[in-house]
Design an enzyme around this catalytic site. Sequence first.
Site, PDB file in Angstrom:
ATOM      1  N   PHE A  73      -1.227  12.837   1.646  1.00 48.86           N
ATOM      2  CA  PHE A  73      -1.425  11.714   2.578  1.00 48.86           C
ATOM      3  C   PHE A  73      -2.775  11.788   3.293  1.00 48.86           C
ATOM      4  O   PHE A  73      -3.103  10.888   4.060  1.00 48.86           O
ATOM      5  CB  PHE A  73      -0.373  11.763   3.699  1.00 48.86           C
ATOM      6  CG  PHE A  73       1.039  11.619   3.249  1.00 48.86           C
ATOM      7  CD1 PHE A  73       1.601  10.375   3.061  1.00 48.86           C
ATOM      8  CD2 PHE A  73       1.834  12.741   3.023  1.00 48.86           C
ATOM      9  CE1 PHE A  73       2.917  10.239   2.663  1.00 48.86           C
ATOM     10  CE2 PHE A  73       3.146  12.610   2.623  1.00 48.86           C
ATOM     11  CZ  PHE A  73       3.704  11.355   2.443  1.00 48.86           C
ATOM     12  N   TYR A 141     -11.956   0.735   2.482  1.00 52.67           N
ATOM     13  CA  TYR A 141     -10.742   1.559   2.479  1.00 52.67           C
ATOM     14  C   TYR A 141     -10.003   1.386   1.141  1.00 52.67           C
ATOM     15  O   TYR A 141      -9.681   2.365   0.456  1.00 52.67           O
ATOM     16  CB  TYR A 141      -9.840   1.175   3.658  1.00 52.67           C
ATOM     17  CG  TYR A 141      -8.437   1.700   3.511  1.00 52.67           C
ATOM     18  CD1 TYR A 141      -8.200   3.067   3.454  1.00 52.67           C
ATOM     19  CD2 TYR A 141      -7.351   0.840   3.395  1.00 52.67           C
ATOM     20  CE1 TYR A 141      -6.909   3.555   3.278  1.00 52.67           C
ATOM     21  CE2 TYR A 141      -6.066   1.311   3.223  1.00 52.67           C
ATOM     22  CZ  TYR A 141      -5.856   2.674   3.167  1.00 52.67           C
ATOM     23  OH  TYR A 141      -4.585   3.147   2.977  1.00 52.67           O
TER      24      TYR A 141
HETATM   25  N1  UFG Z   1      -3.729  -7.822  13.601  1.00 55.72           N
HETATM   26  C1  UFG Z   1      -3.875  -8.683  14.669  1.00 55.72           C
HETATM   27  N2  UFG Z   1      -4.130  -8.155  15.903  1.00 55.72           N
HETATM   28  C2  UFG Z   1      -4.253  -6.798  16.094  1.00 55.72           C
HETATM   29  C3  UFG Z   1      -4.108  -5.938  14.979  1.00 55.72           C
HETATM   30  C4  UFG Z   1      -3.826  -6.486  13.746  1.00 55.72           C
HETATM   31  O1  UFG Z   1      -3.772  -9.892  14.529  1.00 55.72           O
HETATM   32  O2  UFG Z   1      -4.526  -6.384  17.232  1.00 55.72           O
HETATM   33  C5  UFG Z   1      -3.436  -8.416  12.283  1.00 55.72           C
HETATM   34  C6  UFG Z   1      -4.438  -8.083  11.212  1.00 55.72           C
HETATM   35  O3  UFG Z   1      -5.553  -8.932  11.250  1.00 55.72           O
HETATM   36  C7  UFG Z   1      -3.593  -8.255   9.954  1.00 55.72           C
HETATM   37  C8  UFG Z   1      -2.190  -7.829  10.412  1.00 55.72           C
HETATM   38  O4  UFG Z   1      -2.200  -7.889  11.831  1.00 55.72           O
HETATM   39  O5  UFG Z   1      -3.554  -9.612   9.618  1.00 55.72           O
HETATM   40  C9  UFG Z   1      -1.838  -6.417  10.007  1.00 55.72           C
HETATM   41  O6  UFG Z   1      -2.898  -5.565  10.415  1.00 55.72           O
HETATM   42  P1  UFG Z   1      -2.741  -3.984  10.477  1.00 55.72           P
HETATM   43  O7  UFG Z   1      -4.034  -3.452  11.002  1.00 55.72           O
HETATM   44  O8  UFG Z   1      -1.481  -3.635  11.179  1.00 55.72           O
HETATM   45  O9  UFG Z   1      -2.534  -3.590   8.953  1.00 55.72           O
HETATM   46  P2  UFG Z   1      -3.428  -3.952   7.674  1.00 55.72           P
HETATM   47  O10 UFG Z   1      -2.685  -5.020   6.925  1.00 55.72           O
HETATM   48  O11 UFG Z   1      -4.851  -4.209   8.001  1.00 55.72           O
HETATM   49  O12 UFG Z   1      -3.434  -2.576   6.911  1.00 55.72           O
HETATM   50  C10 UFG Z   1      -2.258  -1.845   6.711  1.00 55.72           C
HETATM   51  C11 UFG Z   1      -2.620  -0.384   6.604  1.00 55.72           C
HETATM   52  C12 UFG Z   1      -3.471  -0.174   5.424  1.00 55.72           C
HETATM   53  C13 UFG Z   1      -2.819  -0.744   4.192  1.00 55.72           C
HETATM   54  C14 UFG Z   1      -2.456  -2.183   4.402  1.00 55.72           C
HETATM   55  C15 UFG Z   1      -1.720  -2.711   3.215  1.00 55.72           C
HETATM   56  O13 UFG Z   1      -3.313   0.032   7.756  1.00 55.72           O
HETATM   57  O14 UFG Z   1      -3.665   1.204   5.257  1.00 55.72           O
HETATM   58  O15 UFG Z   1      -1.649  -2.269   5.543  1.00 55.72           O
HETATM   59  O16 UFG Z   1      -1.160  -3.952   3.477  1.00 55.72           O
HETATM   60  F1  UFG Z   1      -3.668  -0.687   3.160  1.00 55.72           F
END
Ligand code: UFG
Length: 330
Positions: A73, A141
């Site tokens: 991980f 990433y």
């Molecule tokens: N988001 C917001 N406000 C915030 C944080 C996030 O609107 O304060 C949104 C993001 O723009 C996105 C969604 O919430 O649309 C999810 O964001 P996250 O940061 O929670 O997760 P990600 O989808 O960017 O990424 C996560 C993991 C990655 C993985 C990915 C796969 O962090 O490692 O899911 O879907 F690759």
Amino acid sequence: MTIAVLGGAGYIGSHTVSQLVKAGQDVVVLDNLVTGHRLAVAPKARFYQGDIRDYKFLSQVFTQEKIDGIIHFAAFSVVPESMQDPLKYFDNNTGGMITLLEAMKQFGIDKIVFSSTAATYGEPERVPIHETDPQVPTNPYGESKLAMEKIIKWADAAYGIHFVALRYFNVAGAMPDGSIGEDHKPETHLIPIILQAAAGTRSNLQIFGDDYPTKDGTNVRDYVHVVDLADAHILAMHYLQAGNPSAAFNLGSATGFSNLEILNAARTVTGQAIPAKIGPRRPGDPSTLIAASDKARERLGWQPHFDDVEAIIATAWQWHQSHPNGYGDR
Ligand code: UFG
């Protein structure tokens, strides 16, 4: 029979260590504690602090312990950070994998289950996404993880190192007994950020963009409970131990929730109003990521227990309330 868990002090790693220990497995944890927490590691696991890019460290541990398989991980996983500092991601994630494979080859360790990601697909051509669909990442990433998948494929062909790449969609939740949970500093993930706002420890919550081509204009993601994800790693190790061929599997629920739907579910679970504003899009975000994970269900026998996003959020909320400062170690 000993399993080494690299990054076993992190969020998903610590839940997997806990599930392995509960199943009676002998476990060794390697972690540099840059983002992980020593307190998250189950006491029965033997702990070694060090970095997977440090070949000497790996060879010391692999000399001391007879390792039969590796669950890996240890990686950085924050999409926006990777946009600002891509080399950090290629160095730690991709470079770390090369050092690790070198050590595995040297010590005759021939099985590895590792974290890949939905981010390797980029903006999908269709949803739900199947394992055979094109992988065109929209952020470094995802690219660093795709490179790991490619490198390991050739290491399998040349050295017989068998692998399972698990492509996670969005992981959330915490151990239902409240013992371990998610603690990132700074926190960037949607659900913990929403719960910080619900608890009053964060004043500013923004939803990044409401002009995507989705049901309500906000991004859509597929959420999996961290314990279900942990169990998939154990099944994947059994799959390799049974002599099955190397493979990649999606891990998701086949259901997509928009960011606004997640916010509303959290309002229901917490009973709090949770004020939020719509902000600009976040660079690197694909609009929709939903998994087809029939392959994991059929070939690994994976059966997620949490199929409801409110139940997932409820375990995260329980952890937040009992650990408002996470593990309290930084
Ligand atoms: N988001 C917001 N406000 C915030 C944080 C996030 O609107 O304060 C949104 C993001 O723009 C996105 C969604 O919430 O649309 C999810 O964001 P996250 O940061 O929670 O997760 P990600 O989808 O960017 O990424 C996560 C993991 C990655 C993985 C990915 C796969 O962090 O490692 O899911 O879907 F690759």
